[in-house]
Design a protein around this motif. Sequence first.
Motif, short mmCIF file in Angstrom:
data_model
loop_
_atom_site.label_atom_id
_atom_site.label_comp_id
_atom_site.label_asym_id
_atom_site.label_seq_id
_atom_site.Cartn_x
_atom_site.Cartn_y
_atom_site.Cartn_z
N LEU A 1 0.88 -1.32 -0.14
CA LEU A 1 0.09 0.12 -0.13
C LEU A 1 0.99 1.08 0.03
O LEU A 1 1.87 1.23 0.99
CB LEU A 1 -0.72 -0.03 1.13
N GLY A 2 0.64 2.06 -1.11
CA GLY A 2 1.59 3.16 -1.14
C GLY A 2 2.84 2.78 -2.01
O GLY A 2 3.99 3.36 -1.82
N ILE A 3 2.34 2.04 -3.02
CA ILE A 3 3.47 1.44 -3.94
C ILE A 3 4.18 2.54 -4.90
O ILE A 3 5.06 2.36 -5.47
CB ILE A 3 2.79 0.32 -4.77
N GLY B 1 5.40 5.40 -3.68
CA GLY B 1 6.22 6.39 -2.88
C GLY B 1 7.71 5.87 -2.98
O GLY B 1 8.21 4.82 -3.65
N TYR B 2 8.37 6.51 -2.43
CA TYR B 2 10.01 6.37 -2.53
C TYR B 2 10.42 4.86 -1.92
O TYR B 2 11.15 4.33 -2.53
CB TYR B 2 10.29 7.35 -1.32
N LEU B 3 9.49 4.40 -1.02
CA LEU B 3 9.90 3.08 -0.57
C LEU B 3 9.04 2.03 -1.17
O LEU B 3 9.40 0.92 -1.57
CB LEU B 3 9.72 3.13 1.15
N TYR C 1 -1.85 8.38 -5.45
CA TYR C 1 -1.01 9.37 -5.90
C TYR C 1 -0.97 10.67 -5.03
O TYR C 1 -0.63 11.83 -5.49
CB TYR C 1 -1.32 10.02 -7.36
N ASN C 2 -1.32 10.43 -4.01
CA ASN C 2 -1.35 11.50 -2.76
C ASN C 2 -0.01 12.29 -2.77
O ASN C 2 -0.11 13.62 -2.83
CB ASN C 2 -1.58 11.15 -1.50
N ARG C 3 0.86 11.48 -2.73
CA ARG C 3 2.29 12.17 -2.64
C ARG C 3 2.48 13.15 -3.71
O ARG C 3 3.24 14.08 -3.47
CB ARG C 3 3.34 11.03 -2.50
N TYR D 1 2.73 1.29 3.48
CA TYR D 1 3.45 2.50 3.49
C TYR D 1 2.45 3.86 3.31
O TYR D 1 2.97 5.00 3.14
CB TYR D 1 4.36 2.52 2.27
N ALA D 2 1.23 3.64 3.00
CA ALA D 2 0.41 4.55 2.39
C ALA D 2 -0.03 5.73 3.19
O ALA D 2 -1.41 5.84 3.71
CB ALA D 2 -0.92 4.03 1.85
N GLU D 3 0.73 6.45 3.67
CA GLU D 3 0.52 7.56 4.71
C GLU D 3 1.57 8.57 4.11
O GLU D 3 2.37 8.65 3.38
CB GLU D 3 1.14 7.29 6.07
N ASN D 4 0.98 9.90 4.87
CA ASN D 4 1.69 11.12 4.46
C ASN D 4 2.85 10.94 5.34
O ASN D 4 2.92 10.76 6.70
CB ASN D 4 0.92 12.19 4.94
N PRO D 5 4.24 11.10 4.92
CA PRO D 5 5.25 10.85 5.80
C PRO D 5 6.04 12.29 6.29
O PRO D 5 7.26 12.00 6.75
CB PRO D 5 6.44 10.53 4.78
N PHE E 1 2.62 16.91 14.41
CA PHE E 1 1.32 15.94 14.53
C PHE E 1 1.33 15.02 13.62
O PHE E 1 0.50 14.03 13.69
CB PHE E 1 0.03 17.22 13.87
N TYR E 2 2.42 14.95 12.68
CA TYR E 2 2.45 13.88 11.89
C TYR E 2 2.90 12.61 12.80
O TYR E 2 2.40 11.53 12.63
CB TYR E 2 3.63 13.90 10.56
N HIS E 3 3.77 12.90 13.63
CA HIS E 3 4.31 11.61 14.52
C HIS E 3 3.36 11.41 15.50
O HIS E 3 3.18 10.10 15.93
CB HIS E 3 5.60 12.35 15.36
N VAL F 1 15.39 7.66 9.77
CA VAL F 1 15.36 8.44 8.68
C VAL F 1 16.02 7.53 7.64
O VAL F 1 17.01 7.44 7.70
CB VAL F 1 15.88 9.77 8.78
N ILE F 2 15.37 7.63 6.45
CA ILE F 2 16.10 6.89 5.18
C ILE F 2 16.74 7.92 4.32
O ILE F 2 16.61 9.06 4.15
CB ILE F 2 14.85 6.30 4.39
N PHE F 3 17.89 7.45 3.89
CA PHE F 3 18.65 8.14 2.83
C PHE F 3 19.17 7.27 1.73
O PHE F 3 19.27 6.05 1.63
CB PHE F 3 20.03 8.81 3.73
#
Length: 510
Positions: free
Chosen positions: A87-89, A91-93, A114-116, A178-182, A271-273, A301-303
């Motif tokens: 879910l959230g396919i 996105g970045y991850l 496609y929210n992101r 993964y389908a969330e606002n990050p 508020f995200y956290h 945090v991913i890099f």
Amino acid sequence: MHNAKCTCWNCPAIDLAGKVDFRACGQSGKQFDKTLDSTQETHIMAECKRRPELGLYDPMAITFQECPQWQETPYGYILKDMRVMILGIDGYLGWTLALWLGSLGCKVSGVDNYNRRNWVKERGAHTIVPISRMNQRLRAAKEILDIDIDFRQIDIYTQRERLKEFIDEVKPESIIHYAENPSPAFSMIDVEHAIEVQKNNVLGTLALLFTIRDTVPESALLKLGTMGEYGTPLTGRPLFEGIFPAEAILQWGGREWSLGGELTPRDPVSFYHVSKVQDTFNVYEACKYWWLRSFDIMQGVIFGVHTDQVAADPRLRTRLDIDEWFGTIINRFVAQAVIGIPLTLYGLGKQIRGFIALRDAMECMTRLICAPPEPGQYAVVNQISGIHSARQLAYTVAKIGREYFNLPVQIQRVENPRVEADEHPFEALYEKLPKRYGFKPKVTIDEEITRMFELFLTPEVKKRIEERKQVIMPKTWWSGVKKEVERLELLDLKGEIEEDERLRMFKVHR
Ligand SMILES: NC(=O)c1ccc[n+]([C@@H]2O[C@H](COP(=O)([O-])OP(=O)(O)OC[C@H]3O[C@@H](n4cnc5c(N)ncnc54)[C@H](O)[C@@H]3O)[C@@H](O)[C@H]2O)c1
């Protein structure tokens, strides 16, 4: 193999039969084995959907190593053609994991709304690594890597019925959520954005939990949380992996209690956290009420930009953002270095966080997919591979930029728009992934930063950074003030960060 001794009790391909007592949720298979007598009607039996010829049998009788449906990979035994839904396919991850798992032979399906893409566009930003539209991505995955991905455009919150139909059709054995606002900063812009993030994240996850209960309760859910749920307690209390270990004690008023098995305190920092903390409780409760099984992955945090699959063709690249809302710190520093903006440290720049490279995060996810929790088990891991301060990272980026790419990189301190301690103790545990699931980091920060420089210095990417340089400097203040941050100091780069300062600040557990 870390999961060789797991049994059908962990396997999402079995149905449980017999008298399943939901009040006993969260108990491990071993406890059942000890307490239950197979002659009694309370004994739980397994029925394998992949091997119906086995009939009803003891779920502890067959290990992954013994079962022909579980096949060896470098990351553990994995179910043959395992059905994994992401879910959230887009996105970045999500996109990176889809290609990674597809290459391992999994049957990958996924959803995204496609929210992101829309959120980034709304902020006037763009991904600096150009990405293709989904239909081109899917075609390229087939053409270059021979991976078929079953994709549907679905909003997991507002289109619950469509998601339910899709899950029912695919019957995923593992669901990666993964389908969330990050974005912490996005959630702090104003009331509309705070509501948008919490509605999308919290209600999307809640809806998903009911959908899993009603369609595939045996499937393993891998839900992404964040290390930011714990915050940075000024007491220096260690950040355990979500749940207190058995030896943890609460002392008060001359008495003491064991805290073992309880959720550890959370101190979210935006508020995200907060949305992630609410998710934690919703997932925890769903495991308790309905015997769902879940990993809650407290990801650092991913890099980075690299896996073999995303680098195989420009159409397979994953997104990479550098704006103040969606750009993570190392990615943003390298982009600043490439176009000559001094790297921005917020406040003192002594904030410490856990980090992990994109490729290593994919490996961790795979190792966890290979070791599904037991029915009713809410399991937590801290998914990081190293701990660094912002200052230390800025020095590393500056050093590599100067020495290997001949760039005149500078570092500046600016006002901190966030409400956070600029300097604090930090002791995070990250023992489960290495010790229980066999993970060893493969990518060093220096190596990945070098790779990012190489990609960001290509004319197309450099041009895309230049085009959006105005969205790098932060304007979103946690206090609600509306102004761009001001520079406090340009650092003298001759003084490297002293080793003893680093050692004083963190204790590393491995
Ligand atoms: N990237 C990091 O450094 C990091 C660190 C810790 C935790 N996380 C978590 O990992 C997850 C993935 O992060 P990412 O960086 O890939 O983010 P991302 O924004 O690139 O990916 C999320 C994807 O989910 C989609 N999405 C969002 N809401 C949706 C909805 N309601 N229905 C369907 N699709 C929806 C988005 O369009 C996007 O493609 C997030 O939950 C994030 O909080 C990320």
